[in-house]
Motif scaffolding. Structure first.
Motif, PDB file in Angstrom:
ATOM      1  N   ASP A   1       0.836  -1.195   0.000  1.00 23.20           N
ATOM      2  CA  ASP A   1       0.000   0.000   0.000  1.00 23.20           C
ATOM      3  C   ASP A   1       0.870   1.242   0.000  1.00 23.20           C
ATOM      4  OD1 ASP A   1      -2.167  -1.673   0.184  1.00 23.20           O
ATOM      5  OD2 ASP A   1      -2.426  -1.409   2.351  1.00 23.20           O
ATOM      6  N   GLY A   2       0.474   2.209  -0.795  1.00 22.85           N
ATOM      7  CA  GLY A   2       1.196   3.462  -0.816  1.00 22.85           C
ATOM      8  C   GLY A   2       0.613   4.392  -1.857  1.00 22.85           C
ATOM      9  N   PRO A   3       1.087   5.633  -1.895  1.00 20.24           N
ATOM     10  CA  PRO A   3       0.621   6.583  -2.914  1.00 20.24           C
ATOM     11  C   PRO A   3       1.142   6.200  -4.292  1.00 20.24           C
ATOM     12  CG  PRO A   3       1.835   7.672  -1.103  1.00 20.24           C
ATOM     13  CD  PRO A   3       2.098   6.207  -0.998  1.00 20.24           C
ATOM     14  N   ARG A   4       0.514   6.737  -5.323  1.00 25.88           N
ATOM     15  CA  ARG A   4       1.147   6.697  -6.638  1.00 25.88           C
ATOM     16  C   ARG A   4       2.477   7.435  -6.528  1.00 25.88           C
ATOM     17  NH1 ARG A   4      -4.097   7.565  -7.609  1.00 25.88           N
ATOM     18  NH2 ARG A   4      -5.150   5.835  -8.667  1.00 25.88           N
ATOM     19  N   LEU A   5       3.493   6.892  -7.165  1.00 28.67           N
ATOM     20  CA  LEU A   5       4.842   7.395  -6.922  1.00 28.67           C
ATOM     21  C   LEU A   5       5.521   7.774  -8.235  1.00 28.67           C
ATOM     22  CD1 LEU A   5       6.921   7.787  -4.622  1.00 28.67           C
ATOM     23  CD2 LEU A   5       7.579   5.400  -4.908  1.00 28.67           C
ATOM     24  N   TRP A   6       5.994   9.018  -8.315  1.00 23.82           N
ATOM     25  CA  TRP A   6       6.860   9.475  -9.400  1.00 23.82           C
ATOM     26  C   TRP A   6       8.274   9.564  -8.824  1.00 23.82           C
ATOM     27  CZ3 TRP A   6       1.793  10.340  -9.396  1.00 23.82           C
ATOM     28  CH2 TRP A   6       1.096  10.474 -10.603  1.00 23.82           C
ATOM     29  N   VAL A   7       9.289   9.057  -9.528  1.00 21.04           N
ATOM     30  CA  VAL A   7      10.632   9.000  -8.947  1.00 21.04           C
ATOM     31  C   VAL A   7      11.661   9.609  -9.895  1.00 21.04           C
ATOM     32  CG1 VAL A   7      10.044   6.937  -7.631  1.00 21.04           C
ATOM     33  CG2 VAL A   7      11.179   6.687  -9.832  1.00 21.04           C
ATOM     34  N   SER A   8      12.710  10.194  -9.283  1.00 21.89           N
ATOM     35  CA  SER A   8      13.771  10.829 -10.071  1.00 21.89           C
ATOM     36  C   SER A   8      15.095  10.080 -10.017  1.00 21.89           C
ATOM     37  CB  SER A   8      13.999  12.262  -9.577  1.00 21.89           C
ATOM     38  OG  SER A   8      14.649  12.255  -8.307  1.00 21.89           O
ATOM     39  N   LEU A   9      15.216   9.087  -9.136  1.00 18.48           N
ATOM     40  CA  LEU A   9      16.511   8.480  -8.836  1.00 18.48           C
ATOM     41  C   LEU A   9      17.458   9.529  -8.252  1.00 18.48           C
ATOM     42  CD1 LEU A   9      16.887   5.985 -11.825  1.00 18.48           C
ATOM     43  CD2 LEU A   9      16.436   5.437  -9.439  1.00 18.48           C
ATOM     44  N   GLU A  10      18.776   9.290  -8.324  1.00 24.32           N
ATOM     45  CA  GLU A  10      19.716  10.171  -7.639  1.00 24.32           C
ATOM     46  C   GLU A  10      19.682  11.588  -8.235  1.00 24.32           C
ATOM     47  OE1 GLU A  10      21.054   5.944  -7.641  1.00 24.32           O
ATOM     48  OE2 GLU A  10      20.674   7.386  -9.275  1.00 24.32           O
ATOM     49  N   ALA A  11      19.776  12.591  -7.361  1.00 22.99           N
ATOM     50  CA  ALA A  11      19.868  13.962  -7.843  1.00 22.99           C
ATOM     51  C   ALA A  11      21.185  14.150  -8.581  1.00 22.99           C
ATOM     52  CB  ALA A  11      19.776  14.934  -6.671  1.00 22.99           C
ATOM     53  N   LEU A  12      21.166  14.954  -9.644  1.00 22.75           N
ATOM     54  CA  LEU A  12      22.352  15.205 -10.459  1.00 22.75           C
ATOM     55  C   LEU A  12      23.016  16.506 -10.026  1.00 22.75           C
ATOM     56  CD1 LEU A  12      21.031  14.315 -14.041  1.00 22.75           C
ATOM     57  CD2 LEU A  12      21.939  12.799 -12.262  1.00 22.75           C
ATOM     58  N   GLY A  13      24.319  16.456  -9.782  1.00 22.22           N
ATOM     59  CA  GLY A  13      25.049  17.650  -9.369  1.00 22.22           C
ATOM     60  C   GLY A  13      26.546  17.421  -9.444  1.00 22.22           C
ATOM     61  N   PRO A  14      27.329  18.470  -9.197  1.00 24.80           N
ATOM     62  CA  PRO A  14      28.774  18.380  -9.393  1.00 24.80           C
ATOM     63  C   PRO A  14      29.498  17.727  -8.224  1.00 24.80           C
ATOM     64  CG  PRO A  14      28.192  20.575  -8.666  1.00 24.80           C
ATOM     65  CD  PRO A  14      26.896  19.838  -8.851  1.00 24.80           C
ATOM     66  N   THR A  15      30.717  17.311  -8.495  1.00 19.78           N
ATOM     67  CA  THR A  15      31.603  16.812  -7.448  1.00 19.78           C
ATOM     68  C   THR A  15      31.749  17.876  -6.360  1.00 19.78           C
ATOM     69  OG1 THR A  15      32.826  15.432  -9.006  1.00 19.78           O
ATOM     70  CG2 THR A  15      33.953  16.049  -6.955  1.00 19.78           C
ATOM     71  N   GLY A  16      31.601  17.460  -5.115  1.00 16.55           N
ATOM     72  CA  GLY A  16      31.684  18.379  -3.993  1.00 16.55           C
ATOM     73  C   GLY A  16      30.416  19.142  -3.718  1.00 16.55           C
ATOM     74  N   GLY A  17      29.359  18.891  -4.478  1.00 16.28           N
ATOM     75  CA  GLY A  17      28.100  19.602  -4.287  1.00 16.28           C
ATOM     76  C   GLY A  17      27.155  18.887  -3.337  1.00 16.28           C
ATOM     77  N   HIS A  18      25.938  19.356  -3.287  1.00 12.98           N
ATOM     78  CA  HIS A  18      24.945  18.873  -2.331  1.00 12.98           C
ATOM     79  C   HIS A  18      24.619  17.393  -2.536  1.00 12.98           C
ATOM     80  CE1 HIS A  18      21.565  19.094   0.409  1.00 12.98           C
ATOM     81  NE2 HIS A  18      20.704  18.759  -0.535  1.00 12.98           N
ATOM     82  N   ALA A  19      24.766  16.896  -3.778  1.00  5.78           N
ATOM     83  CA  ALA A  19      24.402  15.503  -4.066  1.00  5.78           C
ATOM     84  C   ALA A  19      25.595  14.565  -4.069  1.00  5.78           C
ATOM     85  CB  ALA A  19      23.687  15.426  -5.414  1.00  5.78           C
ATOM     86  N   ASP A  20      26.781  15.066  -3.715  1.00  7.81           N
ATOM     87  CA  ASP A  20      27.977  14.225  -3.709  1.00  7.81           C
ATOM     88  C   ASP A  20      28.005  13.431  -2.407  1.00  7.81           C
ATOM     89  OD1 ASP A  20      30.462  13.052  -3.749  1.00  7.81           O
ATOM     90  OD2 ASP A  20      31.528  14.860  -4.395  1.00  7.81           O
ATOM     91  N   SER A  21      27.778  12.127  -2.507  1.00  4.37           N
ATOM     92  CA  SER A  21      27.692  11.280  -1.313  1.00  4.37           C
ATOM     93  C   SER A  21      29.004  11.199  -0.545  1.00  4.37           C
ATOM     94  CB  SER A  21      27.254   9.861  -1.708  1.00  4.37           C
ATOM     95  OG  SER A  21      25.966   9.878  -2.265  1.00  4.37           O
ATOM     96  N   LEU A  22      30.128  11.554  -1.165  1.00  2.00           N
ATOM     97  CA  LEU A  22      31.419  11.456  -0.499  1.00  2.00           C
ATOM     98  C   LEU A  22      31.754  12.696   0.330  1.00  2.00           C
ATOM     99  CD1 LEU A  22      33.735   9.432  -0.216  1.00  2.00           C
ATOM    100  CD2 LEU A  22      34.825  10.493  -2.208  1.00  2.00           C
ATOM    101  N   SER A  23      30.985  13.754   0.159  1.00  2.00           N
ATOM    102  CA  SER A  23      31.268  14.994   0.895  1.00  2.00           C
ATOM    103  C   SER A  23      31.229  14.740   2.397  1.00  2.00           C
ATOM    104  CB  SER A  23      30.249  16.070   0.534  1.00  2.00           C
ATOM    105  OG  SER A  23      30.385  16.461  -0.811  1.00  2.00           O
ATOM    106  N   GLY A  24      32.263  15.199   3.093  1.00  2.00           N
ATOM    107  CA  GLY A  24      32.332  15.048   4.541  1.00  2.00           C
ATOM    108  C   GLY A  24      32.872  13.717   5.004  1.00  2.00           C
ATOM    109  N   LEU A  25      33.178  12.806   4.080  1.00  2.00           N
ATOM    110  CA  LEU A  25      33.694  11.481   4.440  1.00  2.00           C
ATOM    111  C   LEU A  25      35.164  11.355   4.035  1.00  2.00           C
ATOM    112  CD1 LEU A  25      30.730   9.216   3.241  1.00  2.00           C
ATOM    113  CD2 LEU A  25      31.092  10.193   5.518  1.00  2.00           C
ATOM    114  N   ASP A  26      35.797  10.310   4.508  1.00  2.00           N
ATOM    115  CA  ASP A  26      37.159   9.979   4.101  1.00  2.00           C
ATOM    116  C   ASP A  26      37.172   9.765   2.586  1.00  2.00           C
ATOM    117  OD1 ASP A  26      39.611   8.800   3.542  1.00  2.00           O
ATOM    118  OD2 ASP A  26      39.542   7.409   5.239  1.00  2.00           O
ATOM    119  N   ALA A  27      38.028  10.504   1.881  1.00  3.67           N
ATOM    120  CA  ALA A  27      38.062  10.441   0.427  1.00  3.67           C
ATOM    121  C   ALA A  27      38.474   9.076  -0.100  1.00  3.67           C
ATOM    122  CB  ALA A  27      39.009  11.506  -0.119  1.00  3.67           C
TER     123      ALA A  27
END
Length: 428
Positions: A151-177
């Protein structure tokens, strides 16, 4: 027990027993109908439903032979709500350490969380939602909901947000490189050609739309929410490619200059837009670009930064405290400008309906907030011919509240009846 009481109990049992399995005809008696078109409320109407669609609306309370009646004659009926900015598997920031949770859970874990949170959204009255930044688990959940497995709402999905290295969508930001994960690069865009490729990859993997993070963010480490980080050429490449594939583009952006560049690039919606000016909103209005203000997330994260800063992503608590109060102060400017506004909470777990209270407490009328979560949201999704209003031919997505939400918008946080596609999921 009086005979009428027995009939009410029997009716409730029949409603609960009528699960998603069978085709059915219903008539909903609505004491008041706010239909999501912007028209004045209608009193004492009957909404006819066959299978998952609305087949007509009639004055008065009709009782055709052989058709089941849902008696909401003492309630206000509205279209099912639409949340245009969710992260369906995201946990509340006060419940877990953000970095620890990300590093100790995989996509399968997130899928189970997402299924739980999606059902809660449906029970709150959200019959359609748009996820703007997840992974393969969001596609799987969408497909499972469509197949009737969960059960759930109808769902529209975008997958991962697109952005530059070091930006808001960079999963490595703040972690050990030196850390790595095969999925962490799926949203990185550092050139025009890479932007085009990522859009095509996302479409191939099942995305319905594309999200970009053109500026820095607040809940991410090491980036500045007041700076544009994607180039104008990269944004143009994303939009051109997405639109050629029939996909819309949602843009996470805060500063006015970056918003204006994204609008000129042709994005369909600005998510947050927290530092926009009157000139920014005027440009958005001229281009028909939607604003999705997402006040709820700022409220939730401000409280987390104030009370539990140790749970947030490293280095972000001060950004939250400095910036989170601004969107509420800026919303009246957006409302005054006449820019199109769609409802979005930016939550996964939690109370999505609090966005109604925040919108109406900061410059929007109750009618404007309702339209943001119905007609406008459906238009932004490109699905106004199917959802967002109570009209013939639309999906039978209905919610009901006790009382008049135009006089008391807090009632929108207390939905007592939920129907999605002709199936009753919550009954008074």
């Amino acid at each position: 027990m009086l005979n009428g009481d027995w009939r009410n109990v029997l009716g409730c049992l029949l409603l609960l027993a009528a699960g998603p399995a069978g085709a059915s005809d219903w008539v909903v008696h609505a004491g008041t109908l706010i239909d999501g078109t912007g028209s004045a409320p209608r009193r004492s109407v009957s909404i006819r439903i066959h299978d998952d669609r609305i087949t007509g609306i009639e004055e008065g309370f009709v009782k055709p032979d052989g058709v089941r009646i849902i008696d909401l004659s003492n309630r206000t009926v509205l279209p099912g709500f639409i949340d245009c900015h969710v992260h369906v598997s995201a946990k509340l920031p006060t419940r877990t350490n953000a970095t620890e949770d990300r590093l100790t859970h995989n996509d399968i874990d997130r899928a189970f969380d997402a299924a739980l949170f999606a059902r809660a959204m449906l029970m709150q009255g959200f019959t359609s939602v748009r996820d703007v930044g997840g992974g393969d688990e969001t596609v799987s959940l969408r497909n499972a909901i469509d197949a009737g497995k969960v059960d759930g709402p109808r769902l529209w999905v975008s997958l991962e947000a697109l952005g530059p290295t070091g930006g808001h969508a960079d999963s490595l930001s703040g972690l050990d490189a030196q850390l790595s994960h095969p999925g962490w690069n799926r949203g990185l865009v550092d050139s025009v050609d890479e932007a085009r490729l990522r859009v095509r990859e996302h479409q191939r993997r099942g995305a319905d739309l594309i999200k970009i993070v053109a500026s820095g963010g607040i809940a991410s480490s090491g980036d500045d929410p007041r700076r544009q980080l994607m180039t104008n050429e990269e944004m143009h490449s994303v939009v051109e490619t997405a639109h050629s594939l029939g996909m819309k583009v949602a843009a996470h952006i805060y500063p006015p200059g970056a918003i204006e560049n994204a609008v000129r690039a042709g994005v369909d919606s600005i998510e947050h837009g927290s530092f926009a000016t009157a000139a920014t909103f005027a440009l958005m209005k001229a281009h028909g670009t939607y604003l999705v203000p997402t006040l709820s997330v700022f409220e939730v994260f401000y409280e987390a930064a104030r009370d539990h800063p140790e749970l947030l992503t490293p280095g972000t608590a001060q950004k939250e405290l400095a910036n989170d109060p601004l969107p509420k102060r800026n919303l009246p400017l957006a409302v005054k400008s006449g820019v199109a506004i769609a409802f979005g909470s930016d939550l996964g777990e939690g109370d999505h309906s609090q966005e109604f209270t925040l919108m109406t407490g900061n410059g929007m009328s109750a009618q404007q907030a309702i339209l943001a979560a119905t007609r406008n949201a459906a238009d932004l999704l490109g699905a106004a011919d199917r959802i967002g209003s109570v009209q013939q031919g639309r999906f039978a997505d209905l919610v009901a509240v006790q009382g008049d939400p135009l006089a008391d918008p807090s009632l929108l946080r207390h939905v007592g009846f939920v129907m999605k596609g002709g199936v009753v999921y919550r009954q008074p």
